[in-house]
Write an enzyme that holds these catalytic residues in place. Structure first.
Site, short mmCIF file in Angstrom:
data_model
loop_
_atom_site.label_atom_id
_atom_site.label_comp_id
_atom_site.label_asym_id
_atom_site.label_seq_id
_atom_site.Cartn_x
_atom_site.Cartn_y
_atom_site.Cartn_z
CD GLU A 94 -2.77 -1.26 2.33
OE1 GLU A 94 -3.92 -1.29 2.41
OE2 GLU A 94 -2.11 -1.61 3.48
CB CYS A 107 2.81 7.54 3.76
SG CYS A 107 3.17 6.02 4.65
CB CYS A 114 7.18 -5.71 8.49
SG CYS A 114 8.74 -5.21 9.41
CB CYS A 118 6.39 -3.74 15.92
SG CYS A 118 8.05 -3.53 15.56
CB CYS A 121 2.98 -2.94 13.55
SG CYS A 121 3.22 -2.46 11.97
N GLY A 161 6.58 -2.58 5.84
CA GLY A 161 8.03 -2.93 5.94
C GLY A 161 9.03 -2.02 6.65
CB SER A 191 10.14 5.62 9.44
OG SER A 191 9.87 5.10 10.64
CG ASN A 290 -3.58 5.24 13.92
OD1 ASN A 290 -4.41 5.81 14.36
ND2 ASN A 290 -2.35 5.37 13.48
CB CYS A 334 1.15 5.07 11.41
SG CYS A 334 1.97 6.37 10.70
N1 SAH Z 1 9.17 -0.27 9.89
C1 SAH Z 1 9.44 1.19 9.79
C2 SAH Z 1 8.46 2.16 9.04
C3 SAH Z 1 7.25 1.64 8.92
S1 SAH Z 1 6.05 1.85 10.40
C4 SAH Z 1 9.33 1.60 11.66
O1 SAH Z 1 8.85 1.11 12.22
O2 SAH Z 1 9.61 2.86 11.73
C5 SAH Z 1 5.57 3.54 10.38
C6 SAH Z 1 5.29 4.12 11.67
O3 SAH Z 1 4.09 3.64 12.17
C7 SAH Z 1 6.46 3.48 12.76
O4 SAH Z 1 6.76 4.54 13.60
C8 SAH Z 1 5.48 2.58 13.43
O5 SAH Z 1 5.95 2.11 14.95
C9 SAH Z 1 4.10 3.14 13.51
N2 SAH Z 1 2.95 2.54 13.83
C10 SAH Z 1 3.02 1.07 13.62
N3 SAH Z 1 1.84 0.36 14.16
C11 SAH Z 1 1.03 1.61 14.52
C12 SAH Z 1 -0.25 1.63 15.29
N4 SAH Z 1 -1.03 0.59 15.60
N5 SAH Z 1 -0.69 2.78 15.67
C13 SAH Z 1 0.35 3.99 15.33
N6 SAH Z 1 1.46 3.56 14.88
C14 SAH Z 1 1.76 2.55 14.48
FE1 SF4 Z 2 7.55 -2.81 13.36
FE2 SF4 Z 2 7.65 -1.02 11.39
FE3 SF4 Z 2 7.79 -3.51 10.67
FE4 SF4 Z 2 5.54 -2.46 11.66
S1 SF4 Z 2 6.53 -1.93 9.79
S2 SF4 Z 2 6.48 -4.59 12.19
S3 SF4 Z 2 6.13 -1.09 13.04
S4 SF4 Z 2 9.34 -2.42 11.93
#
Ligand code: SAH
Ligand code: SF4
Length: 358
Positions: A94, A107, A114, A118, A121, A161, A191, A290, A334
């Site tokens: 996306e 974005c 990924c 985390c 996410c 990713g 990021s 979120n 995000c």
């Molecule tokens: N993998 C990279 C970039 C993609 S994620 C990273 O993690 O930085 C982009 C951002 O969205 C990151 O800061 C991530 O922590 C945040 N994010 C992931 N899940 C989220 C959620 N449920 N609510 C708000 N932000 C979130």
């Molecule tokens: Fe973690 Fe970013 Fe991958 Fe989501 S996209 S699992 S926040 S590293």
């Protein structure tokens, strides 16, 4: 049938000229084609009116302008547009167009899924498929530019990713966005969850782009529970890498801080965060969680709690902004970019061992 045509997006002007081979006036034509693709986001050879018809037909037969196809296109009530794209198979990813009053940003994704796992996410909970090519990364920008009346001047790698796990292609894409599309490096933001060796590698590329660290807690015991990566590169190590990135590039660093109710939003962590970034030219971007359906039942803090957290940072002289959520009705925020047409968090194949879903 598998697509055998080479995509021109993903290649530099010089490479496009080379791909034209023995065709007449290859140098001139290559420059025109690159200009159409990258500068004007014309992604159909037949619409390249500065080329002779015979060449347009020839290109259509032998090349793809860019590799992506649109699976779905949604527009939110607040003018955010989201594209779900693929390159002919079922691996969708996306990208999002974000118009603001003073600029247009987008974005984009660096991987399909990924592997970092985390806990908060949606992308991470869905597992990992593959890396995107430089052409697929720049293709997202160009597809979105095709939808935008105004020029997209800013790009953030905050889609699906972990860019640092696909650094070669991400660096290739950043170069194309700068050299071919003509964007300023200062308007490009990568990021990362904090993969230390790759932060140093990126610093060596001598591209003054912005680097944002998804820190989310200054405390190892909290971060360990949220982000498996912290076991490998804990807070102090990743912050040292970010400080070194600043020294090497002169760019301010961005700290992304996810506010999860009663997990990361405590006054103690606000104080510790302020201490941690003292002396580093930085901005803190607060992101209220979120909602994603997590095993831990994570929730978004109340407004007052967010205000309190921000207040503590302000008192300590920390420059903090709060991310305004856009595109809520189309799940463009995000952490929600999970290829939702697959069903909620459909697990992907090939999930790496880094993901330990408890
Ligand atoms: N993998 C990279 C970039 C993609 S994620 C990273 O993690 O930085 C982009 C951002 O969205 C990151 O800061 C991530 O922590 C945040 N994010 C992931 N899940 C989220 C959620 N449920 N609510 C708000 N932000 C979130
Ligand atoms: Fe973690 Fe970013 Fe991958 Fe989501 S996209 S699992 S926040 S590293």
């Amino acid at each position: 049938m598998e697509e055998s045509r080479v995509s021109l997006v993903g290649h530099t002007t010089e490479e496009i000229i080379a791909l034209l081979g023995e065709r007449p006036q290859a140098k001139l034509r290559g420059k025109q084609i690159a200009g159409n693709l990258y500068k004007r986001a014309i992604l159909d050879f037949q619409q390249m009116m500065d080329l002779p018809q015979a060449l347009r037909d020839d290109l259509t037969t032998h090349f793809l302008p860019q590799p992506l196809q649109v699976a779905t296109h949604r527009t939110s009530t607040d003018k955010v547009q989201k594209l779900l794209v693929h390159n002919g198979d079922d691996q969708v990813f996306e990208c999002v167009l974000l118009p603001y009053e003073d600029r247009v940003s987008c974005c984009i994704s660096s991987q399909v899924g990924c592997p970092m796992g985390c806990r908060f996410c949606a992308t991470g909970l869905g597992g990992f498929d593959r890396n995107l090519s430089a052409g697929e990364i720049v293709g997202q920008y160009l597809m979105l530019q095709g939808l935008s009346e105004r020029r997209i001047s800013h790009v953030v790698f905050m889609g699906m990713g972990e860019p640092m796990l696909n650094l070669k292609n991400v660096v290739g894409a950043l170069r194309l966005l700068h050299d071919e599309v003509g964007l300023s490096y200062r308007h490009l933001t990568v990021s990362t969850v904090g993969i230390v060796p790759q932060i140093y590698e990126l610093a060596e590329e001598q591209m003054p782009i912005h680097l944002a660290l998804s820190l989310h807690s200054p405390l190892d015991e909290v971060r360990n529970r949220l982000m498996p990566v912290n076991h490998k590169w804990p807070v102090d190590e990743v912050m040292k890498a970010m400080r070194d990135y600043h020294k090497a590039t002169g760019r301010k660093i961005t700290i992304e801080y996810l506010l999860i109710k009663d997990v990361t939003d405590t006054p103690e962590q606000a104080m510790e965060l302020a201490r941690l970034i003292r002396g580093v030219p930085s901005v803190v971007n607060l992101i209220p969680f979120n909602w994603v359906d997590t095993e831990q039942g994570f929730a978004r803090p109340e407004r007052d709690r967010v205000r309190q957290f921000r207040g503590i940072l302000a008192n300590k002289g920390v420059n903090a902004t709060e991310r305004v959520e856009r595109g809520h009705d189309i799940a463009a925020a995000c952490g929600q970019l999970a290829g939702q047409h697959l069903g909620k968090f459909a697990r992907r194949s090939g999930t790496s061992p880094l993901v330990v879903l408890s």
